[in-house]
Design a protein around this motif. Sequence first.
Motif, PDB file in Angstrom:
ATOM      1  N   ARG A   1      -4.158   6.591   8.518  1.00  0.00           N
ATOM      2  CA  ARG A   1      -3.773   5.515   9.439  1.00  0.00           C
ATOM      3  C   ARG A   1      -2.269   5.506   9.664  1.00  0.00           C
ATOM      4  O   ARG A   1      -1.800   5.267  10.790  1.00  0.00           O
ATOM      5  N   MET A   2      -1.489   5.773   8.621  1.00  0.00           N
ATOM      6  CA  MET A   2      -0.036   5.842   8.783  1.00  0.00           C
ATOM      7  C   MET A   2       0.340   6.930   9.780  1.00  0.00           C
ATOM      8  O   MET A   2       1.193   6.725  10.654  1.00  0.00           O
TER       9      MET A   2
ATOM     10  N   ARG B   1      -7.418   7.032   3.444  1.00  0.00           N
ATOM     11  CA  ARG B   1      -7.524   6.194   4.647  1.00  0.00           C
ATOM     12  C   ARG B   1      -6.171   5.594   5.024  1.00  0.00           C
ATOM     13  O   ARG B   1      -5.866   5.406   6.207  1.00  0.00           O
ATOM     14  N   VAL B   2      -5.338   5.330   4.011  1.00  0.00           N
ATOM     15  CA  VAL B   2      -4.006   4.789   4.279  1.00  0.00           C
ATOM     16  C   VAL B   2      -3.123   5.865   4.903  1.00  0.00           C
ATOM     17  O   VAL B   2      -2.437   5.630   5.904  1.00  0.00           O
TER      18      VAL B   2
ATOM     19  N   ASP C   1      -4.357  -4.374   1.790  1.00  0.00           N
ATOM     20  CA  ASP C   1      -5.794  -4.198   1.545  1.00  0.00           C
ATOM     21  C   ASP C   1      -6.048  -3.193   0.437  1.00  0.00           C
ATOM     22  O   ASP C   1      -6.903  -3.403  -0.433  1.00  0.00           O
ATOM     23  N   GLN C   2      -5.296  -2.078   0.459  1.00  0.00           N
ATOM     24  CA  GLN C   2      -5.503  -1.050  -0.556  1.00  0.00           C
ATOM     25  C   GLN C   2      -5.014  -1.522  -1.921  1.00  0.00           C
ATOM     26  O   GLN C   2      -5.673  -1.285  -2.941  1.00  0.00           O
TER      27      GLN C   2
ATOM     28  N   VAL D   1       0.760  -4.112  10.925  1.00  0.00           N
ATOM     29  CA  VAL D   1      -0.448  -3.300  10.727  1.00  0.00           C
ATOM     30  C   VAL D   1      -0.316  -2.465   9.452  1.00  0.00           C
ATOM     31  O   VAL D   1      -1.247  -2.394   8.632  1.00  0.00           O
ATOM     32  N   LEU D   2       0.851  -1.840   9.269  1.00  0.00           N
ATOM     33  CA  LEU D   2       1.073  -1.023   8.081  1.00  0.00           C
ATOM     34  C   LEU D   2       1.045  -1.876   6.819  1.00  0.00           C
ATOM     35  O   LEU D   2       0.441  -1.500   5.802  1.00  0.00           O
TER      36      LEU D   2
ATOM     37  N   ARG E   1      -0.507  -4.703   6.288  1.00  0.00           N
ATOM     38  CA  ARG E   1      -1.878  -5.147   5.990  1.00  0.00           C
ATOM     39  C   ARG E   1      -2.715  -3.993   5.446  1.00  0.00           C
ATOM     40  O   ARG E   1      -3.609  -4.191   4.604  1.00  0.00           O
ATOM     41  N   LEU E   2      -2.434  -2.800   5.900  1.00  0.00           N
ATOM     42  CA  LEU E   2      -3.114  -1.618   5.376  1.00  0.00           C
ATOM     43  C   LEU E   2      -2.797  -1.444   3.892  1.00  0.00           C
ATOM     44  O   LEU E   2      -3.694  -1.242   3.056  1.00  0.00           O
ATOM     45  N   LEU E   3      -1.507  -1.553   3.551  1.00  0.00           N
ATOM     46  CA  LEU E   3      -1.102  -1.440   2.151  1.00  0.00           C
ATOM     47  C   LEU E   3      -1.631  -2.602   1.322  1.00  0.00           C
ATOM     48  O   LEU E   3      -2.075  -2.429   0.182  1.00  0.00           O
TER      49      LEU E   3
END
Length: 324
Positions: free
Chosen positions: A285-286, A281-282, A54-55, A47-48, A50-52
């Motif tokens: 979410r973290m 947003r990152v 995407d950004q 999840v982390l 994919r968050l990074l």
Amino acid sequence: MTTRPAFLLRIAAAAASLALAAPSAMAWTGKPVRMLVPAPAGGTMDVLARLLADQLSADLGQPVVVDNKPGAGGGIAITTMLAAPADGQTIMVTASNVLTEVPHVLKPAFDPLKDVRPVAAVARSRMVMIGAPGLPARDLKSLVGYARANPGKLSFASYSAGTASHYAGMIMNQKAGLDLQHVPFAGSAPALAQVMGNQIAVMYDGMVTSLPMIRAGKVQVYAVASKSRSALLPQVPTFAELGYPEMEFSNWVGVIASSKLSPELAQQIHAAAYKAASAARVRDRMEALGYEPLPAQPLPQLSESVRAEFERNAGIVKAFNIQP
């Protein structure tokens, strides 16, 4: 009317802005970036990552593709990364324990200090000591007293043998004069289930996996394994506060790459990774996942911290004869 000096100043300012923007933008060219993850899809690390990804993709204007390569304590993903050209097109998002803990017990085919370059540590997960809900002890001092009064009857769980979760239990046994027996598990989830069900007394776990259980009241929490309190659990004392300064364990998560990566590329990826991690947003979410965002560290400092942690863990493994 715009004067020539003013016009030239504007051109210079625009050029400076482009120069400042260039390092992250030039880290990758026109090809998609492959981001290896040493964990299966759907887990917290995935999840982390994919968050990074995407950004980073939004910041760089090109695809950043997550490629899950679980297995061998991160060894499969690292081996895959090292086999790829060291051109910045293949990077890895991981927890630091694949470099500082796992190599001491699994003996990988690569040298974690010579073959791998840590590039950015964007967040960390601290370790906490948690206990079964049925334990009568409500704080660490009471727990130590209870364990001493019941020799040979209690055990501690770890999320895997040979990890910091195991190290912490052995050190606490030694420093507090306890005899809790070690019970290793294949991951946090099955260990947490046993603690929540009162089959095992305590566990040393990463905050990312235990925080939801703590907040839900399904486990007790006794101490945070760091010298300062966590903003995510500000009411929980540290082991250092309670007289056990040796109990300091955490893992950072971030970006690593091949040590063959040029210093220029490493610096560009470093800048881009921290820029992505600083997005609101990152960060939000973290924190929701149980990670604490970290400020940027210079590359030499980051490499030195990995070496220091690796050497500390080597000493622990030797002192306690820890086996996988």
